[in-house]
Design a protein around this motif. Structure first.
Motif, PDB file in Angstrom:
ATOM      1  N   ALA A  29       4.421   9.009 -10.819  1.00 28.90           N
ATOM      2  CA  ALA A  29       4.179   7.967  -9.812  1.00 28.90           C
ATOM      3  C   ALA A  29       3.786   6.644 -10.469  1.00 28.90           C
ATOM      4  CB  ALA A  29       3.097   8.417  -8.838  1.00 28.90           C
ATOM      5  N   LEU A  30       2.898   6.681 -11.453  1.00 27.74           N
ATOM      6  CA  LEU A  30       2.470   5.447 -12.115  1.00 27.74           C
ATOM      7  C   LEU A  30       3.631   4.792 -12.847  1.00 27.74           C
ATOM      8  CD1 LEU A  30      -1.024   6.576 -13.432  1.00 27.74           C
ATOM      9  CD2 LEU A  30      -0.514   5.182 -11.406  1.00 27.74           C
ATOM     10  N   GLU A  31       4.449   5.577 -13.526  1.00 30.09           N
ATOM     11  CA  GLU A  31       5.632   5.029 -14.196  1.00 30.09           C
ATOM     12  C   GLU A  31       6.626   4.482 -13.179  1.00 30.09           C
ATOM     13  OE1 GLU A  31       7.291   8.029 -16.743  1.00 30.09           O
ATOM     14  OE2 GLU A  31       5.457   8.157 -17.949  1.00 30.09           O
ATOM     15  N   ILE A  62      -3.468   9.262  -7.601  1.00 32.02           N
ATOM     16  CA  ILE A  62      -2.496   8.202  -7.891  1.00 32.02           C
ATOM     17  C   ILE A  62      -3.081   6.845  -7.520  1.00 32.02           C
ATOM     18  CG2 ILE A  62      -0.283   7.210  -7.172  1.00 32.02           C
ATOM     19  CD1 ILE A  62       0.736  10.130  -6.874  1.00 32.02           C
ATOM     20  N   LYS A  63      -3.674   6.737  -6.333  1.00 35.63           N
ATOM     21  CA  LYS A  63      -4.239   5.459  -5.896  1.00 35.63           C
ATOM     22  C   LYS A  63      -5.366   5.006  -6.816  1.00 35.63           C
ATOM     23  CE  LYS A  63      -5.366   5.808  -1.578  1.00 35.63           C
ATOM     24  NZ  LYS A  63      -5.599   6.021  -0.158  1.00 35.63           N
ATOM     25  N   ARG A  64      -6.220   5.936  -7.238  1.00 32.80           N
ATOM     26  CA  ARG A  64      -7.337   5.596  -8.132  1.00 32.80           C
ATOM     27  C   ARG A  64      -6.828   5.160  -9.505  1.00 32.80           C
ATOM     28  NH1 ARG A  64     -10.346  10.405  -8.517  1.00 32.80           N
ATOM     29  NH2 ARG A  64      -9.140  10.912 -10.349  1.00 32.80           N
ATOM     30  N   GLU A  65      -5.881   5.906 -10.073  1.00 33.25           N
ATOM     31  CA  GLU A  65      -5.348   5.568 -11.391  1.00 33.25           C
ATOM     32  C   GLU A  65      -4.551   4.268 -11.346  1.00 33.25           C
ATOM     33  OE1 GLU A  65      -6.097   7.118 -14.307  1.00 33.25           O
ATOM     34  OE2 GLU A  65      -7.492   8.242 -13.056  1.00 33.25           O
ATOM     35  N   TYR A  66      -3.864   4.016 -10.245  1.00 36.14           N
ATOM     36  CA  TYR A  66      -3.123   2.761 -10.079  1.00 36.14           C
ATOM     37  C   TYR A  66      -4.079   1.571 -10.119  1.00 36.14           C
ATOM     38  CZ  TYR A  66      -0.174  -0.861  -8.109  1.00 36.14           C
ATOM     39  OH  TYR A  66       0.506  -2.036  -7.906  1.00 36.14           O
ATOM     40  N   MET A  67      -5.229   1.709  -9.469  1.00 38.08           N
ATOM     41  CA  MET A  67      -6.219   0.629  -9.474  1.00 38.08           C
ATOM     42  C   MET A  67      -6.720   0.341 -10.887  1.00 38.08           C
ATOM     43  SD  MET A  67      -6.552  -0.534  -6.423  1.00 38.08           S
ATOM     44  CE  MET A  67      -8.126  -1.352  -6.332  1.00 38.08           C
ATOM     45  N   LYS A  68      -6.809   1.366 -11.717  1.00 35.26           N
ATOM     46  CA  LYS A  68      -7.296   1.189 -13.086  1.00 35.26           C
ATOM     47  C   LYS A  68      -6.320   0.403 -13.955  1.00 35.26           C
ATOM     48  CE  LYS A  68     -10.048   5.421 -13.401  1.00 35.26           C
ATOM     49  NZ  LYS A  68     -10.141   6.730 -14.069  1.00 35.26           N
ATOM     50  N   ILE A  69      -5.016   0.529 -13.673  1.00 36.40           N
ATOM     51  CA  ILE A  69      -4.036  -0.127 -14.537  1.00 36.40           C
ATOM     52  C   ILE A  69      -3.604  -1.501 -14.027  1.00 36.40           C
ATOM     53  CG2 ILE A  69      -3.150   2.044 -15.454  1.00 36.40           C
ATOM     54  CD1 ILE A  69      -0.701   1.683 -13.609  1.00 36.40           C
ATOM     55  N   LEU A  70      -4.174  -1.941 -12.908  1.00 41.76           N
ATOM     56  CA  LEU A  70      -3.818  -3.268 -12.399  1.00 41.76           C
ATOM     57  C   LEU A  70      -4.196  -4.345 -13.409  1.00 41.76           C
ATOM     58  CD1 LEU A  70      -4.905  -3.197  -8.649  1.00 41.76           C
ATOM     59  CD2 LEU A  70      -2.584  -3.232  -9.563  1.00 41.76           C
ATOM     60  N   SER A  75      -2.256  -9.600  -8.805  1.00 43.73           N
ATOM     61  CA  SER A  75      -2.854  -9.078  -7.582  1.00 43.73           C
ATOM     62  C   SER A  75      -3.766  -7.888  -7.880  1.00 43.73           C
ATOM     63  CB  SER A  75      -1.750  -8.633  -6.623  1.00 43.73           C
ATOM     64  OG  SER A  75      -2.302  -7.953  -5.529  1.00 43.73           O
ATOM     65  N   LEU A  76      -4.879  -7.835  -7.221  1.00 42.62           N
ATOM     66  CA  LEU A  76      -5.819  -6.730  -7.403  1.00 42.62           C
ATOM     67  C   LEU A  76      -5.785  -5.785  -6.206  1.00 42.62           C
ATOM     68  CD1 LEU A  76      -8.810  -8.675  -8.960  1.00 42.62           C
ATOM     69  CD2 LEU A  76      -7.083  -7.304 -10.112  1.00 42.62           C
ATOM     70  N   SER A  77      -4.673  -5.794  -5.494  1.00 42.36           N
ATOM     71  CA  SER A  77      -4.513  -4.957  -4.318  1.00 42.36           C
ATOM     72  C   SER A  77      -3.893  -3.622  -4.708  1.00 42.36           C
ATOM     73  CB  SER A  77      -3.605  -5.675  -3.320  1.00 42.36           C
ATOM     74  OG  SER A  77      -3.330  -4.842  -2.232  1.00 42.36           O
ATOM     75  N   GLY A  78      -4.409  -2.555  -4.103  1.00 45.75           N
ATOM     76  CA  GLY A  78      -3.909  -1.212  -4.382  1.00 45.75           C
ATOM     77  C   GLY A  78      -2.640  -0.912  -3.612  1.00 45.75           C
ATOM     78  N   LEU A  79      -2.423   0.352  -3.326  1.00 47.25           N
ATOM     79  CA  LEU A  79      -1.195   0.808  -2.687  1.00 47.25           C
ATOM     80  C   LEU A  79      -1.375   0.981  -1.176  1.00 47.25           C
ATOM     81  CD1 LEU A  79      -0.294   3.531  -5.327  1.00 47.25           C
ATOM     82  CD2 LEU A  79       0.808   1.311  -5.039  1.00 47.25           C
ATOM     83  N   HIS A  80      -0.344   0.583  -0.438  1.00 41.18           N
ATOM     84  CA  HIS A  80      -0.297   0.826   1.003  1.00 41.18           C
ATOM     85  C   HIS A  80       0.078   2.291   1.193  1.00 41.18           C
ATOM     86  CE1 HIS A  80      -0.327  -3.464   2.217  1.00 41.18           C
ATOM     87  NE2 HIS A  80       0.198  -3.617   1.007  1.00 41.18           N
ATOM     88  N   TYR A 123      -1.665   4.630   9.014  1.00 47.28           N
ATOM     89  CA  TYR A 123      -1.597   3.664   7.920  1.00 47.28           C
ATOM     90  C   TYR A 123      -2.978   3.490   7.308  1.00 47.28           C
ATOM     91  CZ  TYR A 123      -1.326  -0.915   5.656  1.00 47.28           C
ATOM     92  OH  TYR A 123      -1.409  -1.947   4.758  1.00 47.28           O
ATOM     93  N   GLN A 124      -3.014   3.448   5.984  1.00 46.05           N
ATOM     94  CA  GLN A 124      -4.255   3.136   5.282  1.00 46.05           C
ATOM     95  C   GLN A 124      -4.032   1.880   4.460  1.00 46.05           C
ATOM     96  OE1 GLN A 124      -5.704   6.422   2.982  1.00 46.05           O
ATOM     97  NE2 GLN A 124      -5.961   7.726   4.760  1.00 46.05           N
ATOM     98  N   THR A 125      -4.904   0.911   4.658  1.00 45.70           N
ATOM     99  CA  THR A 125      -4.781  -0.340   3.926  1.00 45.70           C
ATOM    100  C   THR A 125      -5.094  -0.119   2.450  1.00 45.70           C
ATOM    101  OG1 THR A 125      -7.069  -0.890   4.399  1.00 45.70           O
ATOM    102  CG2 THR A 125      -5.410  -1.751   5.918  1.00 45.70           C
ATOM    103  N   PRO A 126      -4.539  -0.966   1.591  1.00 35.21           N
ATOM    104  CA  PRO A 126      -4.811  -0.805   0.158  1.00 35.21           C
ATOM    105  C   PRO A 126      -6.240  -1.202  -0.193  1.00 35.21           C
ATOM    106  CG  PRO A 126      -3.384  -2.686   0.530  1.00 35.21           C
ATOM    107  CD  PRO A 126      -3.583  -2.025   1.860  1.00 35.21           C
ATOM    108  N   ALA A 127      -6.772  -0.521  -1.166  1.00 36.79           N
ATOM    109  CA  ALA A 127      -8.095  -0.885  -1.677  1.00 36.79           C
ATOM    110  C   ALA A 127      -7.952  -2.139  -2.532  1.00 36.79           C
ATOM    111  CB  ALA A 127      -8.660   0.257  -2.513  1.00 36.79           C
ATOM    112  N   MET A 128      -9.022  -2.872  -2.643  1.00 31.23           N
ATOM    113  CA  MET A 128      -9.032  -4.069  -3.488  1.00 31.23           C
ATOM    114  C   MET A 128      -9.892  -3.779  -4.708  1.00 31.23           C
ATOM    115  SD  MET A 128      -7.115  -6.202  -1.944  1.00 31.23           S
ATOM    116  CE  MET A 128      -7.443  -7.741  -2.749  1.00 31.23           C
ATOM    117  N   ARG A 129      -9.375  -4.127  -5.871  1.00 28.18           N
ATOM    118  CA  ARG A 129     -10.137  -3.915  -7.096  1.00 28.18           C
ATOM    119  C   ARG A 129     -11.177  -5.017  -7.218  1.00 28.18           C
ATOM    120  NH1 ARG A 129      -7.785  -3.491 -13.209  1.00 28.18           N
ATOM    121  NH2 ARG A 129      -9.786  -3.459 -14.237  1.00 28.18           N
TER     122      ARG A 129
END
Length: 156
Positions: A29-31, A62-70, A75-80, A123-129
């Motif tokens: 997913a991250l790739e 996936i959402k947590r690891e995605y936030m780490k690699i931003l 943009s510091l917005s996570g995944l919808h 729907y869940q809004t994306p988290a902000m880093r």
């Protein structure tokens, strides 16, 4: 969401099973998001399987690891996240009782997807880093330094 989730290409899907490795799905997913920033990724369980909790675990990782690699400069917005829970009739059941097989589909995207007014989708809004104070101070210092260099190079 039926249009957007059901039209996802097979290369953009991950089937969550009991036998699969969570680490593999997360890395895939991250790739995927790194290589395909405009595409959505759908993770799903087969009807009748008991792996919905595992699907939710994989999505949260996936959402947590995605936030780490931003990258902090973008943009510091996570995944919808779009969730669909559904049922399929079990046609192989021999008795008169109808048996419904539950399934779950979760679609993740870097941007909001059109056509999300479907009532069967949540729907869940994306988290902000959030950046620490020291990181913000470093960014301001770096920006001031770059601005000073640009002004200094114009005078030569």
């Amino acid at each position: 969401m039926s249009d957007m989730a059901d039209n996802v290409e097979p290369k953009n899907t991950i089937r969550i099973t009991r036998q699969g490795k969570i680490r593999y799905w997360v890395n895939f997913a991250l790739e995927f998001f790194e290589k395909n920033p405009e595409d959505a990724l759908m993770l799903y369980t087969p009807p009748g399987s008991l792996v919905m909790p595992r699907l939710i675990t994989v999505v949260e990782i996936i959402k947590r690891e995605y936030m780490k690699i931003l990258d902090i400069s973008s943009s510091l917005s996570g995944l919808h996240q779009y969730n669909r829970l559904g049922y399929v009739e079990d046609a192989e059941r021999g008795d008169d009782e109808e048996r419904l097989q539950p399934y779950m589909k979760i679609t993740l995207s870097r941007r909001a997807l059109p056509g999300s007014a479907d009532q069967s989708v949540t729907y869940q809004t994306p988290a902000m880093r959030r950046l620490s104070r020291t990181t913000k101070a470093r960014m301001r210092k770096r920006q001031k330094g770059e601005a000073g260099q640009e002004m200094g190079s114009g005078n030569n």
